[in-house]
Design a protein around this motif. Sequence first.
Motif, mmCIF file in Angstrom:
data_model
loop_
_atom_site.group_PDB
_atom_site.id
_atom_site.type_symbol
_atom_site.label_atom_id
_atom_site.label_comp_id
_atom_site.label_asym_id
_atom_site.label_seq_id
_atom_site.Cartn_x
_atom_site.Cartn_y
_atom_site.Cartn_z
ATOM 1 N N PHE A 101 -8.744 40.006 -10.081
ATOM 2 C CA PHE A 101 -7.793 38.978 -10.531
ATOM 3 C C PHE A 101 -7.536 39.117 -12.027
ATOM 4 C CE2 PHE A 101 -9.806 37.139 -6.800
ATOM 5 C CZ PHE A 101 -8.729 36.616 -6.106
ATOM 6 N N ASP A 102 -6.316 38.763 -12.442
ATOM 7 C CA ASP A 102 -6.001 38.732 -13.867
ATOM 8 C C ASP A 102 -6.283 37.337 -14.430
ATOM 9 O OD1 ASP A 102 -3.785 37.080 -13.256
ATOM 10 O OD2 ASP A 102 -2.298 38.649 -13.678
ATOM 11 N N ALA A 103 -6.002 37.132 -15.708
ATOM 12 C CA ALA A 103 -6.318 35.861 -16.378
ATOM 13 C C ALA A 103 -5.555 34.681 -15.798
ATOM 14 C CB ALA A 103 -6.030 35.986 -17.880
ATOM 15 N N ALA A 104 -4.391 34.909 -15.184
ATOM 16 C CA ALA A 104 -3.614 33.836 -14.579
ATOM 17 C C ALA A 104 -4.050 33.560 -13.131
ATOM 18 C CB ALA A 104 -2.129 34.192 -14.613
ATOM 19 N N GLY A 105 -5.044 34.308 -12.645
ATOM 20 C CA GLY A 105 -5.510 34.127 -11.277
ATOM 21 C C GLY A 105 -4.717 34.914 -10.250
ATOM 22 N N LYS A 106 -3.850 35.804 -10.716
ATOM 23 C CA LYS A 106 -3.052 36.631 -9.811
ATOM 24 C C LYS A 106 -3.910 37.769 -9.263
ATOM 25 C CE LYS A 106 0.837 39.823 -9.728
ATOM 26 N NZ LYS A 106 1.668 40.653 -10.587
ATOM 27 N N LYS A 107 -3.828 37.969 -7.948
ATOM 28 C CA LYS A 107 -4.540 39.075 -7.308
ATOM 29 C C LYS A 107 -3.896 40.382 -7.723
ATOM 30 C CE LYS A 107 -4.714 40.853 -2.759
ATOM 31 N NZ LYS A 107 -4.731 40.588 -1.324
ATOM 32 N N LEU A 108 -4.728 41.296 -8.251
ATOM 33 C CA LEU A 108 -4.221 42.593 -8.686
ATOM 34 C C LEU A 108 -4.414 43.675 -7.637
ATOM 35 C CD1 LEU A 108 -5.511 42.542 -12.369
ATOM 36 C CD2 LEU A 108 -3.206 42.025 -11.529
ATOM 37 N N ASP A 109 -5.556 43.656 -6.967
ATOM 38 C CA ASP A 109 -5.844 44.683 -5.966
ATOM 39 C C ASP A 109 -7.130 44.323 -5.235
ATOM 40 O OD1 ASP A 109 -5.503 46.991 -4.471
ATOM 41 O OD2 ASP A 109 -5.879 48.376 -6.115
ATOM 42 N N GLU A 110 -7.383 45.033 -4.138
ATOM 43 C CA GLU A 110 -8.615 44.868 -3.364
ATOM 44 C C GLU A 110 -9.230 46.235 -3.086
ATOM 45 O OE1 GLU A 110 -7.458 42.873 0.247
ATOM 46 O OE2 GLU A 110 -7.929 40.924 -0.617
ATOM 47 N N ALA A 111 -10.544 46.240 -2.930
ATOM 48 C CA ALA A 111 -11.276 47.439 -2.537
ATOM 49 C C ALA A 111 -12.372 46.996 -1.585
ATOM 50 C CB ALA A 111 -11.874 48.120 -3.761
ATOM 51 N N GLU A 112 -12.868 47.911 -0.764
ATOM 52 C CA GLU A 112 -13.962 47.544 0.136
ATOM 53 C C GLU A 112 -14.892 48.723 0.355
ATOM 54 O OE1 GLU A 112 -12.610 48.047 4.668
ATOM 55 O OE2 GLU A 112 -11.583 46.397 3.657
ATOM 56 N N ALA A 113 -16.109 48.370 0.761
ATOM 57 C CA ALA A 113 -17.113 49.365 1.121
ATOM 58 C C ALA A 113 -17.860 48.834 2.335
ATOM 59 C CB ALA A 113 -18.074 49.606 -0.042
ATOM 60 N N ARG A 114 -18.207 49.734 3.251
ATOM 61 C CA ARG A 114 -18.918 49.352 4.486
ATOM 62 C C ARG A 114 -20.233 50.104 4.566
ATOM 63 N NH1 ARG A 114 -14.319 48.615 9.028
ATOM 64 N NH2 ARG A 114 -12.720 47.802 7.634
ATOM 65 N N LYS A 115 -21.236 49.415 5.136
ATOM 66 C CA LYS A 115 -22.544 50.042 5.259
ATOM 67 C C LYS A 115 -23.293 49.371 6.403
ATOM 68 C CE LYS A 115 -24.258 51.359 1.430
ATOM 69 N NZ LYS A 115 -24.510 52.754 1.173
#
Length: 118
Positions: A101-115
């Motif tokens: 998230f940026d300072a305004a609370g806007k979602k910038l991107d997502e990432a994930e990892a599985r195990k």
Amino acid sequence: MAASSASAADFSIGFDWGNLKTCTSGNPSTVPSPGFRLRGVPAGTVAIQFTMTDLAVPNYPHGGGKVAYRGGSAIAAGAFTYRSPCPPNGRHTYRWKATAFDAAGKKLDEAEARKPYP
């Protein structure tokens, strides 16, 4: 999307269970988070929300936490607490999702990892 030296497709995370005590009773405990390795964090990121999901039981609320991000390639173990993995009937695969998230609370991107665990 904010411009950065890394494209949005480059945002990725990794983790290890670390010193997590083995649990197979189906009764998770509240435990410190694992450490996370980060790559390609979007420019302008000030916070990252981490959420864990058991892919075999996706409705169970394992939780996660939101941490301030000040740069770097890691989030230290113990940055927040969550409900541990604790499958009662064999190995389950768990997914950690990280949302930047940026300072305004806007979602910038997502990432994930599985195990898998245990």
